[in-house]
Design a protein around this motif. Structure first.
Motif, PDB file in Angstrom:
ATOM      1  N   VAL A 152       0.842  -1.199   0.000  1.00  0.00           N
ATOM      2  CA  VAL A 152       0.000   0.000   0.000  1.00  0.00           C
ATOM      3  C   VAL A 152       0.881   1.255   0.000  1.00  0.00           C
ATOM      4  O   VAL A 152       1.705   1.443   0.889  1.00  0.00           O
ATOM      5  CB  VAL A 152      -0.942   0.012   1.213  1.00  0.00           C
ATOM      6  CG1 VAL A 152      -1.728   1.324   1.266  1.00  0.00           C
ATOM      7  CG2 VAL A 152      -1.897  -1.176   1.156  1.00  0.00           C
ATOM      8  N   SER A 153       0.687   2.112  -1.006  1.00  0.00           N
ATOM      9  CA  SER A 153       1.483   3.334  -1.110  1.00  0.00           C
ATOM     10  C   SER A 153       0.668   4.589  -0.841  1.00  0.00           C
ATOM     11  O   SER A 153       1.230   5.672  -0.669  1.00  0.00           O
ATOM     12  CB  SER A 153       2.109   3.429  -2.505  1.00  0.00           C
ATOM     13  OG  SER A 153       1.104   3.464  -3.517  1.00  0.00           O
ATOM     14  N   GLY A 154      -0.649   4.457  -0.802  1.00  0.00           N
ATOM     15  CA  GLY A 154      -1.491   5.614  -0.550  1.00  0.00           C
ATOM     16  C   GLY A 154      -2.947   5.226  -0.567  1.00  0.00           C
ATOM     17  O   GLY A 154      -3.311   4.140  -1.024  1.00  0.00           O
ATOM     18  N   ALA A 155      -3.791   6.118  -0.062  1.00  0.00           N
ATOM     19  CA  ALA A 155      -5.232   5.863  -0.043  1.00  0.00           C
ATOM     20  C   ALA A 155      -5.962   7.184   0.099  1.00  0.00           C
ATOM     21  O   ALA A 155      -5.441   8.141   0.676  1.00  0.00           O
ATOM     22  CB  ALA A 155      -5.602   4.926   1.107  1.00  0.00           C
ATOM     23  N   VAL A 156      -7.181   7.218  -0.425  1.00  0.00           N
ATOM     24  CA  VAL A 156      -7.984   8.436  -0.370  1.00  0.00           C
ATOM     25  C   VAL A 156      -9.463   8.068  -0.372  1.00  0.00           C
ATOM     26  O   VAL A 156      -9.857   7.046  -0.941  1.00  0.00           O
ATOM     27  CB  VAL A 156      -7.656   9.365  -1.564  1.00  0.00           C
ATOM     28  CG1 VAL A 156      -8.076   8.732  -2.884  1.00  0.00           C
ATOM     29  CG2 VAL A 156      -8.291  10.732  -1.388  1.00  0.00           C
ATOM     30  N   ILE A 157     -10.268   8.878   0.273  1.00  0.00           N
ATOM     31  CA  ILE A 157     -11.725   8.771   0.188  1.00  0.00           C
ATOM     32  C   ILE A 157     -12.192   9.863  -0.758  1.00  0.00           C
ATOM     33  O   ILE A 157     -11.929  11.045  -0.526  1.00  0.00           O
ATOM     34  CB  ILE A 157     -12.361   8.931   1.580  1.00  0.00           C
ATOM     35  CG1 ILE A 157     -11.902   7.798   2.507  1.00  0.00           C
ATOM     36  CG2 ILE A 157     -13.894   8.936   1.475  1.00  0.00           C
ATOM     37  CD1 ILE A 157     -12.203   8.034   3.966  1.00  0.00           C
ATOM     38  N   ASP A 158     -12.856   9.470  -1.834  1.00  0.00           N
ATOM     39  CA  ASP A 158     -13.255  10.421  -2.873  1.00  0.00           C
ATOM     40  C   ASP A 158     -14.557  11.114  -2.466  1.00  0.00           C
ATOM     41  O   ASP A 158     -15.638  10.810  -2.984  1.00  0.00           O
ATOM     42  CB  ASP A 158     -13.396   9.707  -4.210  1.00  0.00           C
ATOM     43  CG  ASP A 158     -13.615  10.665  -5.365  1.00  0.00           C
ATOM     44  OD1 ASP A 158     -13.719  11.889  -5.115  1.00  0.00           O
ATOM     45  OD2 ASP A 158     -13.695  10.200  -6.516  1.00  0.00           O
ATOM     46  N   ARG A 159     -14.437  12.069  -1.558  1.00  0.00           N
ATOM     47  CA  ARG A 159     -15.608  12.775  -1.040  1.00  0.00           C
ATOM     48  C   ARG A 159     -16.356  13.545  -2.130  1.00  0.00           C
ATOM     49  O   ARG A 159     -17.571  13.741  -2.036  1.00  0.00           O
ATOM     50  CB  ARG A 159     -15.158  13.732   0.078  1.00  0.00           C
ATOM     51  CG  ARG A 159     -16.298  14.366   0.870  1.00  0.00           C
ATOM     52  CD  ARG A 159     -15.746  15.246   1.991  1.00  0.00           C
ATOM     53  NE  ARG A 159     -16.831  15.777   2.819  1.00  0.00           N
ATOM     54  CZ  ARG A 159     -17.527  16.872   2.527  1.00  0.00           C
ATOM     55  NH1 ARG A 159     -17.252  17.548   1.418  1.00  0.00           N
ATOM     56  NH2 ARG A 159     -18.501  17.277   3.326  1.00  0.00           N
TER      57      ARG A 159
END
Length: 264
Positions: free
Chosen positions: A236-243
């Protein structure tokens, strides 16, 4: 590889938004929940037209799970070992589908809501999570290096930061100790929350009720997760919640959750 999970709250009602989001987000694999349709009603062409293979498990206008991938689909599994059922007579619902995509066993999971703490559906929810933990433990025991992603709407806010106001949830589902213990049991088995280190709270949510202007008032919950096996967590290199996808007319009440993975 870019992996996502999204409770779309009716795949047919939101097919145009889903297609636009796929183009914008550039995800390789997306696990979908609450598709609300039978297999013969699923808008497969929306995905194939964009270069995705898709597998779906839907039995009625309720529940329904799918996986769309542009990095291959193999070893499709409908339901996990020991998955309990609901109803009289008891039958397994369309709440789990798995497939190997780009070398990762991706599961799309729609955990039962639980309804109310004294409702039989709450006991069903806890049993469902217990069987999922047992299945996950067995997969890791069989292959400790397995690349597995448990993606979906878990209908649990595991930490106080994951709800906008704990006082509002007093005595209600999603935040009770048994539910949180069940979520933690999955983590203790070896499945890590792939998103939290990259999108910490408070005030970081994946779900906002349609009622009461919950979204603009930021009255949300974090209940959608990607739980990664130890071998996958290392990638895992990154993560985001697409609000942003929660905004506007015709949005789902859930936002997509995206995890980026390094090459093996």
């Amino acid at each position: 590889m870019r992996l996502a999970t999204w409770n779309v709250n009716s795949v047919r009602a939101r097919s145009e938004r889903i297609a636009a989001w796929l183009k914008r987000s550039d995800v390789d694999v997306v696990a979908l929940q609450e598709t609300k349709c039978r297999d013969d009603q699923f808008p497969t062409e929306v995905f194939t037209g964009l270069g995705y293979e898709v597998v779906h498990h839907g039995l009625s206008q309720w529940n329904g799970v799918a996986i769309a991938s542009r990095v291959g689909v193999s070893d499709v599994r409908v339901g996990f070992p020991g998955q309990p059922g609901w109803g009289d007579p008891e039958e397994a619902e369309a709440r789990a589908i798995g497939a190997v995509c780009g070398g990762v066993l991706v599961w799309s999971l729609y955990v039962p809501n639980g309804r109310e703490v004294d409702h039989p559906h709450y006991a069903y929810k806890l049993q469902w999570l217990a069987r999922l933990r047992e299945a996950g433990a067995a997969w890791l025991a069989e292959d400790p290096q397995a690349q597995i992603a448990l993606c979906g709407d878990f209908n649990i806010a595991p930490q106080d930061d994951d709800v906008w106001d704990m006082a509002e949830f007093e005595g209600r589902t999603h935040v009770t100790k048994p539910e949180r213990d069940a979520f933690q049991a999955l983590v203790d088995t070896g499945f890590a929350d792939a998103v939290r280190p990259h999108a910490p709270g408070p005030g970081v949510y994946t779900y906002w009720d349609y009622k009461g202007l919950s979204f603009p008032k930021r009255k949300g919950m974090r209940i959608d997760f990607v739980l990664s096996s130890p071998a996958l967590s290392a990638r895992v290199s990154g993560a985001v919640i697409d609000r942003e996808e929660r905004k506007g007319k015709g949005a789902s009440d859930h936002a997509p959750v995206i995890v980026d993975l390094r090459p093996e």
